[in-house]
Scaffold this active site. Structure first.
Site, short mmCIF file in Angstrom:
data_model
loop_
_atom_site.label_atom_id
_atom_site.label_comp_id
_atom_site.label_asym_id
_atom_site.label_seq_id
_atom_site.Cartn_x
_atom_site.Cartn_y
_atom_site.Cartn_z
N ASN A 9 0.88 -1.17 0.00
CA ASN A 9 0.00 0.00 0.00
C ASN A 9 0.91 1.22 0.00
OD1 ASN A 9 -1.78 2.05 0.41
ND2 ASN A 9 -2.44 1.41 2.45
N GLU A 166 -5.47 -4.84 10.34
CA GLU A 166 -4.45 -3.81 10.57
C GLU A 166 -4.78 -3.04 11.85
OE1 GLU A 166 -2.33 -2.66 6.67
OE2 GLU A 166 -4.09 -1.40 6.84
N GLY A 172 2.42 2.36 10.79
CA GLY A 172 3.38 3.46 10.66
C GLY A 172 4.06 3.84 11.96
P1 13P Z 1 2.99 0.44 7.72
O1 13P Z 1 3.52 -0.85 7.12
O2 13P Z 1 3.75 1.64 7.26
O3 13P Z 1 2.82 0.33 9.20
O4 13P Z 1 1.50 0.64 7.11
C1 13P Z 1 0.59 -0.38 7.21
C2 13P Z 1 -0.59 -0.04 6.37
O5 13P Z 1 -1.35 0.86 6.68
C3 13P Z 1 -0.79 -0.80 5.14
O6 13P Z 1 -2.06 -0.58 4.63
#
Ligand code: 13P
Length: 250
Positions: A9, A166, A172
Site C-alpha cells: 500500500n 491492521e 506506521g
Molecule cells: P505500515 O507498514 O507503514 O505500518 O503501514 C501499514 C498499512 O497501513 C498498510 O495498509
C-alpha cells in the site's frame, strides 16, 4: 491451500515515473525467485495507468487504494470501480483505517464499496482493525467483529474477498503486533466468517496482517496458521525491503 499474499500500500507516495522505475527494478527480482507469494500493489490513482502498462503481462495484481460505491455521476474526486476494471486493475483496497478515520468512511459505506467492487469483478481487500484505545479497553473483538459483519453484509458466500487485519496502533508506528496477538485476531475473524458465511467461505479467505511489517518480522508472523500474508505500507516503498518480504520462504 489459501493464497499467501504480499500486498503493497503505497498510500500518497510515488509519482508515475517513480512507480515505473520501482517496477522495473522489482520485477526481475521477484520473477527469478521461487516464492509462493502472490504480489499486489495498491498505488495512488494517478499511477494506475502506468502500473497497468508495466504489470499487465505479469502475475502481479494491482488496483486503487479507494473506490467509490457508485461507478459514475456527480462525485467529484472519487475513483470508479468500473473504470478501474476497464484499465486492467485486478484488486481494490476497501476500508483502510486512514479512510475510516481521516475521511469518515462508515461501516455502511464500506459495505456498499465492497458490493460495487465485487459487481465489477474486482477482488476487494477489506481492511479492519481496532484503535489503541479500543484494544486497551478490551474492545478488539467487538470492533473487528462489527467491521467484518458490516463489510460482508452484501457479499455472497460464493464470492472471493481478502481481509487485512491492521491494528491502527501498529500502522506506521514501528510497533508491530506480536505473532500471537495477530493470530488471536485472525483466528477470531476466521471463526466469525464461519458463523456469517459458512466454513467454505471462511477457509478460502486469506487474512493478511498489516502494521509495521518489515523484512525482519515477516517470517515469524507468517508461522501463525491464520496469517496468510501481509499488507505493507512503509516497507513497500523501497525495492529492497518489499522484495525481501515478497521472496521470503513462507
Ligand atoms: P505500515 O507498514 O507503514 O505500518 O503501514 C501499514 C498499512 O497501513 C498498510 O495498509
Amino acid at each position: 491451500m489459501r493464497d499467501f499474499i504480499c500486498a503493497a500500500n503505497w498510500k500518497l507516495n510515488k509519482s508515475p515515473r517513480e512507480a515505473v522505475s520501482f517496477f522495473k527494478e522489482f520485477l526481475p527480482i521477484v520473477e527469478t525467485s521461487n516464492s509462493r507469494s502472490k504480489i499486489l500493489f495498491f498505488v495512488p490513482a494517478i499511477d494506475l495507468w502506468v502500473s497497468q502498462e508495466v504489470l499487465r503481462d505479469t502475475e502481479i495484481g494491482f488496483g486503487p487504494q479507494n473506490i467509490y460505491s457508485k461507478n459514475d455521476g456527480a462525485f467529484t474526486g472519487e475513483n470508479s470501480a468500473s473504470v478501474s476494471k476497464e484499465i486492467g486493475c485486478t484488486h481494490a483496497l476497501v476500508g483502510h483505517s486512514e479512510r475510516r478515520s481521516l475521511f469518515f468512511e462508515s461501516d455502511e459505506l464500506i459495505a456498499e464499496k465492497v458490493k460495487t467492487v465485487l459487481e465489477q469483478n474486482l477482488h476487494p481487500v477489506i481492511c479492519l482493525g481496532e484503535s489503541l484505545e479500543e484494544r486497551k479497553t478490551g474492545k478488539t473483538n467487538e470492533v473487528i467483529g462489527r467491521q467484518l459483519k458490516a463489510a460482508l453484509s452484501h457479499v455472497d458466500s460464493e464470492k472471493k474477498v481478502t481481509l487485512a487485519y491492521e491494528p491502527v496502533w501498529a500502522i506506521g508506528t514501528g510497533e508491530v503486533a506480536t505473532p500471537e496477538m495477530a493470530e488471536e485476531a485472525h483466528s477470531f475473524l476466521r471463526s466469525q466468517m464461519n458463523d456469517l458465511k459458512g466454513s467454505a467461505f471462511s477457509e478460502k479467505t486469506s487474512i493478511l496482517y498489516g502494521g509495521s511489517v518489515k523484512p525482519d518480522n515477516c517470517e515469524n508472523l507468517a508461522k501463525m496458521p491464520n496469517i496468510d500474508g501481509f499488507l505493507v505500507g512503509g516497507a513497500s516503498l523501497q525495492v529492497e525491503s518489499f522484495s525481501q518480504i515478497c521472496t521470503a520462504q513462507y
